[in-house]
Design a protein around this motif. Structure first.
Motif, PDB file in Angstrom:
ATOM      1  N   ILE A 272       0.840  -1.198   0.000  1.00  0.00           N
ATOM      2  CA  ILE A 272       0.000   0.000   0.000  1.00  0.00           C
ATOM      3  C   ILE A 272       0.880   1.256   0.000  1.00  0.00           C
ATOM      4  O   ILE A 272       1.768   1.409   0.833  1.00  0.00           O
TER       5      ILE A 272
ATOM      6  N   ILE B 289       1.767   5.201   0.642  1.00  0.00           N
ATOM      7  CA  ILE B 289       1.453   6.091   1.778  1.00  0.00           C
ATOM      8  C   ILE B 289       0.033   6.629   1.638  1.00  0.00           C
ATOM      9  O   ILE B 289      -0.318   7.237   0.623  1.00  0.00           O
ATOM     10  N   GLY B 290      -0.775   6.396   2.671  1.00  0.00           N
ATOM     11  CA  GLY B 290      -2.148   6.908   2.658  1.00  0.00           C
ATOM     12  C   GLY B 290      -2.988   6.357   1.517  1.00  0.00           C
ATOM     13  O   GLY B 290      -3.987   6.947   1.148  1.00  0.00           O
ATOM     14  N   PHE B 291      -2.593   5.218   0.956  1.00  0.00           N
ATOM     15  CA  PHE B 291      -3.301   4.604  -0.186  1.00  0.00           C
ATOM     16  C   PHE B 291      -3.434   5.600  -1.330  1.00  0.00           C
ATOM     17  O   PHE B 291      -4.465   5.707  -1.990  1.00  0.00           O
ATOM     18  N   MET B 292      -2.365   6.369  -1.542  1.00  0.00           N
ATOM     19  CA  MET B 292      -2.379   7.319  -2.662  1.00  0.00           C
ATOM     20  C   MET B 292      -2.283   6.566  -3.975  1.00  0.00           C
ATOM     21  O   MET B 292      -1.640   5.517  -4.049  1.00  0.00           O
ATOM     22  N   VAL B 293      -2.899   7.127  -4.976  1.00  0.00           N
ATOM     23  CA  VAL B 293      -2.773   6.590  -6.325  1.00  0.00           C
ATOM     24  C   VAL B 293      -1.773   7.472  -7.048  1.00  0.00           C
ATOM     25  O   VAL B 293      -1.999   8.667  -7.206  1.00  0.00           O
TER      26      VAL B 293
END
Lengths: 97, 391
Positions: A13, A15-19
């Motif tokens: 994942i 950081i912060g589930f960033m795309v």
């Protein structure tokens, strides 16, 4: 996208589930949501383009032969095209497994 | 150079935020936090702090604005209290889940109704599961030092989480205390420029706070949990380095005359100061009682708590919040769960007190300790007892 979502582990994942890849929503197969699919009876079609205009997914296009068709990778089977077609070209039929 | 001055703690927080070179303060004023943001607004207006001060229309907007500014990599500060923290609630989850290093001072205030502007920990406890780091200050100096540490902790690449620094309403916010401010150049070294790894940038676009369907949501949440727990190591390192640089050391759990005591009292926040005076008095009368002070509330310091209380027979925990219909105050409940599986552990006796700004005096703490010892011997029909309520 490196891996499909279903294959990512928690360690993958970002950081912060960033795309981090722009435009990745186009890879999302909304066609998976479909329980009915549109069938086009092209003989009746007058090519008014209302199905193309009304499709909320924007997945109806004219192909090389200028026939309208839905991209089944994205088509959610909402049936709005069938409802709006003035010539009853489109019929919604149950998806079969 | 280092300066020491008598200053209201709220104003001193503004000065600490200035020392830390915050880029943005987005806040909505609410008693008893108002002086913090009022002073920051002054500092910005006077050109003493080169930052953007964003006056917003609510706390929900304040925290939402903080999301945006932290996401572009700006050093972001806000402050709130009580109902304000509650109005932020849903956005707090977003801040931690999106890993945005926001620092927020929380002037702990009781929750309505009835309306109370005075202090307790109801607001802090209501947000304990939002994924923020939560540090409680005992006095003004601790609060100032931890505001500085909070920026360092939050922005550390291994952490990247928002931090709340809690200070009790009025008992700390409006108190004039002698505060030592560290030298600016040393603070600049201690808190290097914020370099958020994936900021919003048109040249390198990212999507934050996107869609998390069932095949991925659990993985995202577990990554967040592992990250918050691992933050404790960084917090310990930052506190160590702060001590080595500025001479004041902090730890998640601190004992006061607790070594070898049969009975321990546990407090969190400003009440620890009065509790220490009570311990001194009881010790001088030959009573075998010491104090444990809890400073780090999230991530919860399980090992440190177990270590600190393992040799005691009785542990009396004072909460300044009620978990309605539950097992007792939230702190006591957490400590019980930390100790349950331990072979050697004290009996844990829970009290709730100091609600809505009511003081507990030295005599009050003496009473809590003696009643706690009594309950440890005879038992109680209640999950916990409330201190000082008129029958």
């Amino acid at each position: 996208m490196v891996k499909p979502e279903g294959a990512l582990t928690w360690k993958d994942i970002e950081i912060g589930f960033m795309v981090t890849e722009p435009g990745s929503a186009s890879q999302y197969r909304t066609g998976d949501w479909r329980s009915q699919k549109p069938i086009f009876d092209l003989e009746k079609c007058i090519k008014c383009g209302l199905c193309y205009i009304y499709c909320p997914e924007g997945c109806i296009r004219q192909n090389a032969e200028e026939d309208f068709e839905a991209d089944m990778y994205y088509c959610k089977g909402c049936g709005i095209c069938a409802r709006e077609c003035p010539k009853d070209v489109i019929t919604m039929v149950e998806e079969e497994e | 150079m280092t300066t020491k001055m008598g200053i209201e703690v709220s104003v001193a927080i503004g000065e600490a935020v200035k020392l830390a070179n915050a880029d943005v303060v987005a806040a909505y004023p609410i008693t008893p936090q108002t002086h913090i943001v009022e002073h920051l607004a002054e500092l910005v207006a006077d050109g003493e702090l080169e930052a953007v001060y964003m006056p917003v229309e609510s706390e929900h907007s304040a925290m939402s604005a903080c999301l945006g500014t932290a996401a572009v990599g700006a050093r972001t500060f806000t402050a709130t209290a009580g109902q304000g923290l509650e109005l932020m609630h849903e956005v707090l989850y977003v801040a931690s889940s999106m890993r945005l290093p926001i620092v927020m001072a929380v002037a702990n205030r009781a929750l309505s109704s009835p309306i109370s502007i005075w202090g307790d920990h109801s607001d802090a406890m209501a947000v304990r599961d939002t994924g923020w780091i939560q540090i409680f200050g005992e006095n003004g100096q601790e609060v100032i030092d931890n505001v500085l540490c909070a920026f360092r902790i939050a922005e550390d690449r291994r952490v990247l989480l928002p931090v709340m620094v809690h200070l009790d309403a009025f008992h700390l916010t409006h108190m004039v205390e002698p505060i030592t401010f560290p030298e600016k150049s040393k603070v600049d070294q201690f808190i290097p420029p914020n370099e958020y790894p994936l900021p919003l940038d048109p040249n390198k676009p990212v999507t934050m706070g996107g869609f998390g369907p069932p095949p991925i949501y659990s993985e995202v949440k577990w990554a967040q949990e592992v990250n918050l727990r691992a933050a404790k190591e960084v917090i310990l390192q930052v506190w160590q380095e702060f001590g080595d640089t500025f001479g004041r050391y902090y730890s998640p759990v601190e004992g006061y005359r607790s070594e070898g005591s049969r009975v321990l009292l546990l407090t969190m926040g400003s009440f620890s100061e009065t509790a220490m005076a009570a311990i001194d008095k009881m010790k001088s009368e030959g009573k075998d009682v010491g104090l444990i002070k809890l400073r780090l509330w999230r991530p919860f310091p399980f090992d440190e708590i177990r270590q600190a209380v393992k040799d005691a027979e009785v542990l009396i925990v004072l909460d300044r919040a009620i978990s309605f219909g539950g097992p007792g105050g939230p702190v006591c409940s957490e400590i019980k769960s930390a100790l349950y599986q331990q072979e050697r552990k004290p009996k844990v006796i829970g009290f709730v007190g100091g609600l809505g700004g009511r003081d507990i005096s030295v005599a009050g703490f003496e009473e809590i300790v003696s009643r706690g010892i009594e309950i440890s011997e005879t038992g109680s029909s209640q999950e916990f007892e409330i201190f000082g309520v008129r029958e």
